[in-house]
Design a protein around this motif. Sequence first.
Motif, PDB file in Angstrom:
ATOM      1  N   TRP A  58       0.837  -1.194   0.000  1.00 63.06           N
ATOM      2  CA  TRP A  58       0.000   0.000   0.000  1.00 63.06           C
ATOM      3  C   TRP A  58       0.879   1.254   0.000  1.00 63.06           C
ATOM      4  CZ3 TRP A  58      -4.999  -1.067  -0.697  1.00 63.06           C
ATOM      5  CH2 TRP A  58      -5.450  -2.343  -0.361  1.00 63.06           C
ATOM      6  N   PRO A  59       1.300   1.733  -1.173  1.00 63.64           N
ATOM      7  CA  PRO A  59       2.183   2.909  -1.217  1.00 63.64           C
ATOM      8  C   PRO A  59       1.531   4.184  -0.679  1.00 63.64           C
ATOM      9  CG  PRO A  59       1.711   2.071  -3.441  1.00 63.64           C
ATOM     10  CD  PRO A  59       1.052   1.159  -2.479  1.00 63.64           C
ATOM     11  N   GLN A  60       0.191   4.229  -0.610  1.00 61.76           N
ATOM     12  CA  GLN A  60      -0.469   5.427  -0.099  1.00 61.76           C
ATOM     13  C   GLN A  60      -0.238   5.632   1.399  1.00 61.76           C
ATOM     14  OE1 GLN A  60      -2.010   2.776  -1.535  1.00 61.76           O
ATOM     15  NE2 GLN A  60      -4.147   2.648  -0.938  1.00 61.76           N
ATOM     16  N   LEU A  61       0.377   4.674   2.064  1.00 65.02           N
ATOM     17  CA  LEU A  61       0.693   4.849   3.479  1.00 65.02           C
ATOM     18  C   LEU A  61       1.761   5.921   3.684  1.00 65.02           C
ATOM     19  CD1 LEU A  61       0.706   1.230   4.929  1.00 65.02           C
ATOM     20  CD2 LEU A  61      -1.157   2.864   4.797  1.00 65.02           C
ATOM     21  N   ALA A  62       2.485   6.240   2.630  1.00 68.54           N
ATOM     22  CA  ALA A  62       3.490   7.301   2.725  1.00 68.54           C
ATOM     23  C   ALA A  62       2.835   8.652   2.999  1.00 68.54           C
ATOM     24  CB  ALA A  62       4.316   7.363   1.447  1.00 68.54           C
ATOM     25  N   ASP A  63       1.532   8.758   2.721  1.00 69.04           N
ATOM     26  CA  ASP A  63       0.799  10.004   2.964  1.00 69.04           C
ATOM     27  C   ASP A  63       0.175  10.042   4.352  1.00 69.04           C
ATOM     28  OD1 ASP A  63       1.438  10.814   0.388  1.00 69.04           O
ATOM     29  OD2 ASP A  63      -0.386   9.923  -0.454  1.00 69.04           O
ATOM     30  N   MET A  64       0.464   9.065   5.192  1.00 66.54           N
ATOM     31  CA  MET A  64      -0.071   9.014   6.555  1.00 66.54           C
ATOM     32  C   MET A  64       1.060   9.181   7.557  1.00 66.54           C
ATOM     33  SD  MET A  64      -2.650   5.799   6.512  1.00 66.54           S
ATOM     34  CE  MET A  64      -3.887   5.593   5.253  1.00 66.54           C
ATOM     35  N   ASP A  65       0.707   9.717   8.714  1.00 69.40           N
ATOM     36  CA  ASP A  65       1.652   9.815   9.822  1.00 69.40           C
ATOM     37  C   ASP A  65       1.353   8.696  10.806  1.00 69.40           C
ATOM     38  OD1 ASP A  65       2.931  12.103   8.886  1.00 69.40           O
ATOM     39  OD2 ASP A  65       1.505  13.437   9.875  1.00 69.40           O
ATOM     40  N   PHE A  66       2.394   8.085  11.345  1.00 68.68           N
ATOM     41  CA  PHE A  66       2.251   7.036  12.339  1.00 68.68           C
ATOM     42  C   PHE A  66       2.898   7.523  13.619  1.00 68.68           C
ATOM     43  CE2 PHE A  66       1.714   5.017   8.316  1.00 68.68           C
ATOM     44  CZ  PHE A  66       0.735   4.069   8.537  1.00 68.68           C
ATOM     45  N   LEU A  67       2.112   7.558  14.696  1.00 67.32           N
ATOM     46  CA  LEU A  67       2.575   8.098  15.966  1.00 67.32           C
ATOM     47  C   LEU A  67       2.519   7.045  17.055  1.00 67.32           C
ATOM     48  CD1 LEU A  67       0.446  11.356  15.867  1.00 67.32           C
ATOM     49  CD2 LEU A  67       2.821  11.129  15.215  1.00 67.32           C
ATOM     50  N   VAL A  68       3.388   7.185  18.026  1.00 65.51           N
ATOM     51  CA  VAL A  68       3.358   6.357  19.228  1.00 65.51           C
ATOM     52  C   VAL A  68       3.153   7.301  20.402  1.00 65.51           C
ATOM     53  CG1 VAL A  68       4.656   4.817  20.728  1.00 65.51           C
ATOM     54  CG2 VAL A  68       4.883   4.613  18.252  1.00 65.51           C
ATOM     55  N   LEU A  69       2.084   7.068  21.158  1.00 73.94           N
ATOM     56  CA  LEU A  69       1.828   7.821  22.381  1.00 73.94           C
ATOM     57  C   LEU A  69       1.871   6.854  23.550  1.00 73.94           C
ATOM     58  CD1 LEU A  69      -1.115  10.142  21.271  1.00 73.94           C
ATOM     59  CD2 LEU A  69       1.311  10.682  21.394  1.00 73.94           C
ATOM     60  N   GLU A  70       2.192   7.368  24.715  1.00 72.25           N
ATOM     61  CA  GLU A  70       2.295   6.518  25.900  1.00 72.25           C
ATOM     62  C   GLU A  70       0.950   5.886  26.249  1.00 72.25           C
ATOM     63  OE1 GLU A  70       5.163   5.801  27.830  1.00 72.25           O
ATOM     64  OE2 GLU A  70       6.046   6.636  26.015  1.00 72.25           O
ATOM     65  N   VAL A  71      -0.058   6.711  26.447  1.00 72.75           N
ATOM     66  CA  VAL A  71      -1.389   6.234  26.850  1.00 72.75           C
ATOM     67  C   VAL A  71      -2.447   7.054  26.119  1.00 72.75           C
ATOM     68  CG1 VAL A  71      -0.702   5.420  29.142  1.00 72.75           C
ATOM     69  CG2 VAL A  71      -1.392   7.781  28.845  1.00 72.75           C
ATOM     70  N   PRO A  72      -3.667   6.516  25.999  1.00 73.82           N
ATOM     71  CA  PRO A  72      -4.740   7.298  25.370  1.00 73.82           C
ATOM     72  C   PRO A  72      -5.154   8.462  26.265  1.00 73.82           C
ATOM     73  CG  PRO A  72      -5.467   5.050  25.868  1.00 73.82           C
ATOM     74  CD  PRO A  72      -4.058   5.177  26.324  1.00 73.82           C
ATOM     75  N   ARG A  73      -5.595   9.532  25.637  1.00 76.56           N
ATOM     76  CA  ARG A  73      -6.067  10.704  26.376  1.00 76.56           C
ATOM     77  C   ARG A  73      -7.528  10.519  26.747  1.00 76.56           C
ATOM     78  NH1 ARG A  73      -4.401  15.942  23.129  1.00 76.56           N
ATOM     79  NH2 ARG A  73      -6.153  16.601  24.388  1.00 76.56           N
ATOM     80  N   LEU A  74      -7.915  11.081  27.865  1.00 74.30           N
ATOM     81  CA  LEU A  74      -9.302  10.994  28.305  1.00 74.30           C
ATOM     82  C   LEU A  74     -10.161  12.114  27.737  1.00 74.30           C
ATOM     83  CD1 LEU A  74      -8.783  10.046  32.041  1.00 74.30           C
ATOM     84  CD2 LEU A  74      -9.581   8.584  30.206  1.00 74.30           C
ATOM     85  N   ASP A  75      -9.541  13.209  27.353  1.00 74.87           N
ATOM     86  CA  ASP A  75     -10.315  14.318  26.813  1.00 74.87           C
ATOM     87  C   ASP A  75     -10.217  14.334  25.290  1.00 74.87           C
ATOM     88  OD1 ASP A  75      -7.656  14.913  26.704  1.00 74.87           O
ATOM     89  OD2 ASP A  75      -7.874  17.011  27.199  1.00 74.87           O
ATOM     90  N   GLY A  76     -10.941  15.196  24.679  1.00 74.13           N
ATOM     91  CA  GLY A  76     -10.886  15.316  23.226  1.00 74.13           C
ATOM     92  C   GLY A  76     -11.959  14.496  22.547  1.00 74.13           C
ATOM     93  N   PRO A  77     -11.929  14.482  21.198  1.00 72.13           N
ATOM     94  CA  PRO A  77     -12.990  13.825  20.435  1.00 72.13           C
ATOM     95  C   PRO A  77     -12.945  12.305  20.502  1.00 72.13           C
ATOM     96  CG  PRO A  77     -11.285  14.632  18.966  1.00 72.13           C
ATOM     97  CD  PRO A  77     -10.941  15.125  20.346  1.00 72.13           C
ATOM     98  N   ALA A  78     -11.850  11.707  20.931  1.00 67.14           N
ATOM     99  CA  ALA A  78     -11.730  10.246  20.919  1.00 67.14           C
ATOM    100  C   ALA A  78     -12.184   9.634  22.242  1.00 67.14           C
ATOM    101  CB  ALA A  78     -10.289   9.854  20.623  1.00 67.14           C
ATOM    102  N   GLN A  79     -13.348  10.047  22.738  1.00 70.18           N
ATOM    103  CA  GLN A  79     -13.853   9.500  23.989  1.00 70.18           C
ATOM    104  C   GLN A  79     -14.760   8.310  23.747  1.00 70.18           C
ATOM    105  OE1 GLN A  79     -15.685  12.766  26.054  1.00 70.18           O
ATOM    106  NE2 GLN A  79     -13.881  13.053  27.299  1.00 70.18           N
ATOM    107  N   GLY A  80     -14.563   7.600  22.662  1.00 72.41           N
ATOM    108  CA  GLY A  80     -15.419   6.493  22.317  1.00 72.41           C
ATOM    109  C   GLY A  80     -15.068   5.208  23.039  1.00 72.41           C
ATOM    110  N   TRP A  81     -14.467   5.272  24.219  1.00 73.48           N
ATOM    111  CA  TRP A  81     -14.147   4.058  24.952  1.00 73.48           C
ATOM    112  C   TRP A  81     -14.668   4.174  26.362  1.00 73.48           C
ATOM    113  CZ3 TRP A  81     -10.049   4.319  28.669  1.00 73.48           C
ATOM    114  CH2 TRP A  81      -9.325   5.495  28.655  1.00 73.48           C
TER     115      TRP A  81
END
Length: 149
Positions: A58-81
């Motif tokens: 999948w060469p289109q992955l070059a257009d994506m950023d891959f990040l490593v974070l320590e832990v998920p954040r509790l605030d923000g839009p990603a509260q779907g857990w």
Amino acid sequence: MDNRVPPRAAGPGPRRRDRHGRGMRGPIAPPQVPLAASRAEAFADLVQDSVERLERRWPQLADMDFLVLEVPRLDGPAQGWNDEAVPLGGTVPARDGRRARVVVYRRPVEIRTKGRDERAALVHEIVVEQVAELLGLTPETVDPRYGED
């Protein structure tokens, strides 16, 4: 007359040897050796290895950023857990000129795995699942070996 010598003040530099001339002489391992890599660096290498494996297909992955974070954040839009499940990864779709992002959370993955091989397999599964979500595909389409142990 007082002939006492005042004690020597500890200098700003590290103490290299003890009073008998023994002690640490240098680093335990040179920086090129994996022993000198931190756990965070080793984990980022696992994510990078997984991305490189997928980029061949999948060469289109070059257009994506891959990040490593320590832990998920509790605030923000990603509260779907909820309290029962901690996410191992997530995605941020591309918008407003920003690239799409795949995020892998290091500590939850490390807690769920026992060794390097198991951790590498779980990291690859997470990356495949998140890439599949961004591309609108199934994980089996992104990596035909998905789910095989």
